[in-house]
Design an enzyme around this catalytic site. Sequence first.
Site, PDB file in Angstrom:
ATOM      1  N   GLU A 250       2.849  19.165  18.771  1.00 57.35           N
ATOM      2  CA  GLU A 250       4.295  19.059  19.056  1.00 57.35           C
ATOM      3  C   GLU A 250       4.832  17.991  18.132  1.00 57.35           C
ATOM      4  O   GLU A 250       4.370  16.844  18.174  1.00 57.35           O
ATOM      5  CB  GLU A 250       4.551  18.670  20.509  1.00 57.35           C
ATOM      6  CG  GLU A 250       4.335  19.772  21.510  1.00 57.35           C
ATOM      7  CD  GLU A 250       5.152  21.014  21.252  1.00 57.35           C
ATOM      8  OE1 GLU A 250       6.216  20.916  20.613  1.00 57.35           O
ATOM      9  OE2 GLU A 250       4.720  22.096  21.679  1.00 57.35           O
ATOM     10  N   CYS A 284      12.108  13.875  20.731  1.00 60.44           N
ATOM     11  CA  CYS A 284      12.032  14.986  19.768  1.00 60.44           C
ATOM     12  C   CYS A 284      13.050  16.065  20.115  1.00 60.44           C
ATOM     13  O   CYS A 284      13.385  16.894  19.284  1.00 60.44           O
ATOM     14  CB  CYS A 284      10.623  15.541  19.675  1.00 60.44           C
ATOM     15  SG  CYS A 284       9.877  15.842  21.254  1.00 60.44           S
TER      16      CYS A 284
END
Length: 481
Positions: A250, A284
């Site tokens: 990720e 993020c």
Amino acid sequence: MTMSFTKGLLIDGQWLPRDKTVENINPSDLSDVIGRAACAGPGDVDLAVDAANRALADWRQTTPQQRADLLEAVGNAILARKEEIGHLLAREEGKTLAEGIGETARAAQIFKFYAQEALRIGGELVASLRPNVDIEITREPVGVVGIITPWNFPIAIPAWKIAPALAYGNTVVFKPAELVPGCAGVLAQILEDQDIPAGAFNFLPGPGRSVGQAMVEHPGIDAISFTGSVPVGRRLAAAAAATMKKIQLEMGGKNPMVVMADADLDLAIDCCVQGAFYSTGQRCTASSRLIVEASIHDEFVARLKAATTGLRVGDALAPETQIGPVVSADQLESNLRYVHNAKADGVDVIGGDRLTLGKDGFFQQPALFLGVDNQQTVSREEIFGPCAAVIKAQDFDEALQLANDTEFGLCAGICTSSLKHAREFKRRSMSGMTMVNLPTAGVDYHVPFGGRKGSSYGPREQGRYAAEFMTTVKTSYTFAG
Ligand code: ADP
């Protein structure tokens, strides 16, 4: 007050002190040394991986109920200490106290969720092409899982990797980010307090380049789950291929938030401000491109400017603070460089300066880059700070095209009251997650999390989809005469 939040490394059920330690500094107050964390070396990776492999034989044979009981107890123990851990989180990472407590509670809920998922491991029985043959498709643990986490969610990201790894019968070697060893150490202690069998969970605080790299290269680790930056993720994927490890990455985002003229503008301002600046923009899933329809652009920008400049930046632990400090000197310097370069390129920048407050900390005024197009550096690169680019779009089609025109594809949002726009956006967005009338940041823990393109690699995390990475599939044929 200096805390001894970590007794060292946890390997094979033993806490091992190490001479080498690193200071953990409060980014809201650089004079506040929170504690010292032990620092593992590459040799410790061998010890931890051996222990995890030895423990695997028994751990994978535990009953779902045994694993569920353990994970439930871990969740309850975290929840019981959420104020204390949330305080430590805010102190070492810099998100506000409310955010720190919220994140801690979420970590607890994740453990409790996977306690239940451990009871739901199932399979399929499929008819064979041949007579009197049955085919079973079952899921088995993938083995020893190496977990490498970033600093921006010091307890939730470790939780959402460790809990499913253990629930599905894997053993774990966990390396937290160097900047946040405190919460990670508390989590390790909580797992140990719940009598997790020796070696089933090993804790290796230490540097990425030595400890993390050694984990990825180690033949005794079967799978690596990583959250962090794109360059490191790329390097890990290449290194993992050498030992044929399963890998789940990720990484970054450059998440768009589209504001259509038909949106509820109060709600849209809220979504943009929260998505771009809360948690100091260090998510993020942060909205770093605000794409605004031309007919409302000027009015919207005027309101956005007012809302942004009104945000209260300060000590993460002060109750009135909305935006805490940037996590570190390096991150602050990087953010300020983007601001400086944007100004040098003639961009109209609102805010973005370093702030001097009562305490010496890494404070930065939230920044808006106005009047930029989608090709400029601040519209392309993930800054990972309280910074957002505002981009004008003529209509829905152009807004959608701009939203998709990025190397990333984690989350994309739209504020609109049109069902047609919402539906089209959800279908045509090239991202792993979409939000309608909600900030791009802020997701539920029981459903998949992840993206496309440069944002993610490998199977999704969270919810029951985590089983895809944390298990391997076996197909068994039985001829019954
Ligand atoms: P961030 O700055 O967002 O934390 P990084 O990608 O630098 O992102 O770090 C994420 C995690 O990866 C951290 O735990 C870090 O220690 C680790 N890491 C950094 N470099 C490497 C590497 N070469 N190999 C393995 N892990 C690494």
